[in-house]
Scaffold this active site. Structure first.
Site, PDB file in Angstrom:
ATOM      1  N   GLU A  38       0.865  -1.188   0.000  1.00 55.01           N
ATOM      2  CA  GLU A  38       0.000   0.000   0.000  1.00 55.01           C
ATOM      3  C   GLU A  38       0.906   1.246   0.000  1.00 55.01           C
ATOM      4  OE1 GLU A  38      -2.021   0.098   3.759  1.00 55.01           O
ATOM      5  OE2 GLU A  38      -3.481   1.606   3.153  1.00 55.01           O
ATOM      6  N   LYS A 109      -9.494   2.024  -1.785  1.00 58.31           N
ATOM      7  CA  LYS A 109      -9.741   1.372  -0.486  1.00 58.31           C
ATOM      8  C   LYS A 109     -11.104   1.753   0.088  1.00 58.31           C
ATOM      9  CE  LYS A 109      -7.169   0.749   3.882  1.00 58.31           C
ATOM     10  NZ  LYS A 109      -5.909   1.143   4.566  1.00 58.31           N
ATOM     11  N   CYS A 142      -5.037  -3.384   2.705  1.00 58.53           N
ATOM     12  CA  CYS A 142      -4.763  -3.389   4.141  1.00 58.53           C
ATOM     13  C   CYS A 142      -6.004  -3.620   5.000  1.00 58.53           C
ATOM     14  CB  CYS A 142      -4.011  -2.118   4.539  1.00 58.53           C
ATOM     15  SG  CYS A 142      -2.995  -2.402   6.021  1.00 58.53           S
ATOM     16  N   VAL A 169      -0.333  -2.219  10.701  1.00 55.81           N
ATOM     17  CA  VAL A 169       0.089  -1.855  12.052  1.00 55.81           C
ATOM     18  C   VAL A 169      -0.615  -2.725  13.099  1.00 55.81           C
ATOM     19  CG1 VAL A 169       0.770   0.518  11.519  1.00 55.81           C
ATOM     20  CG2 VAL A 169      -1.595   0.041  12.149  1.00 55.81           C
TER      21      VAL A 169
END
Ligand code: ACM
Length: 264
Positions: A38, A109, A142, A169
């Site tokens: 990404e 996204k 993601c 993350v």
């Protein structure tokens, strides 16, 4: 067929450098499909929407898409890559797909994570499956992983492989992808990044690496490290994804009880 990913650590804002480094890695490789992370040209932690707008590019007319079009033609491959996209006045967290014959399409996204909501507009493109001539490839980006409907929709639309550009993350994603693969009998190629960004003081982001390829049986064919840049190419058998039987009496799609799933 052969699938590959590149796990990078981009320098924030250095689009031409990050793109050139990626192109030089890919130029040495051979695979039918490559997945890149990404926002691989810009980095992740934008200070505000204006900064993202300045670093974003149009798709397909921008530098990154055009560079990847040439590269895909030269090394006869398909590439899925995440970039910041400028479309009119809006900025999207997008992924583009290019193949040996040129530009194939893009995905914006749908599920924006945390502060991304202050930077990007939520995607307006459908969850689409692209036929590369070798495989049917869907795209999610993601945090889309956290919404099982994303992978499910792509699988029901016929995806063999879900290309998953990421800047992860949250620690659970690599393990959760095993479940997404089992639920849908698809391959998922997650291309993540490593490194730390702290462009906003007191808000460091540590990216968890662990790019991987998971099979329709939930096997991790390869998982990358948590902190090193790397690339990997692996052989996969698409028949695994095209056979949705679980055993002689169960079929993943035909056994769905849509009559019970309706919420009225
Ligand atoms: C993320 O969606 N990049 C965490």
């Amino acid at each position: 067929m052969k699938v590959g990913f590149v796990q990078n650590n981009p320098l924030f804002g250095s689009i031409t450098n990050n793109l050139a480094r990626m192109a030089s890695v890919l130029a040495e490789q051979s695979a039918d499909l490559f997945v890149l992370p990404e926002l691989f040209t810009t980095g992740y932690q934008f200070l505000d929407r204006e900064e993202a707008c300045r670093l974003a590019e149009p798709i397909p007319d921008g530098l990154t898409t055009q560079t990847l079009v040439s590269l895909a033609r030269n090394i006869n491959t398909t590439i899925v890559a995440g970039i910041a996209e400028r479309e009119g006045d809006a900025v999207y967290n997008s992924a583009l797909m290019v193949g040996p014959k040129g530009y194939l399409g893009k995905y914006q996204k749908a599920h924006l994570f945390d502060s991304e909501k202050k930077i990007f507009a939520p995607g307006t493109t459908p969850l689409e499956v692209f036929d590369t001539g070798i495989a049917r490839v869907g795209i999610m980006i993601c945090f889309d992983w956290r919404f099982p409907e994303t992978a499910r929709t792509l699988a029901l639309k016929g995806a063999d492989i879900i290309a998953h550009p990421a800047n992860l993350v949250l620690e659970h994603c690599p393990e959760a992808m095993i479940t997404r693969c089992l639920e849908n009998r698809v391959f998922i190629v997650t291309a993540d990044r490593v490194g730390i960004e702290e462009r906003i003081e007191g808000q460091p982001l540590k990216f968890i690496g662990q790019s991987q390829v998971v099979t329709p049986d939930g096997d991790i064919l390869y998982r990358a490290s948590v902190d090193q840049e790397e690339f990997k190419v692996l052989e996969i058998d698409l028949h695994q994804a095209r056979d949705k039987r679980i055993n002689s009496l169960n079929h993943l799609f035909e056994d769905r009880r849509e009559d019970l799933y309706r919420i009225e």
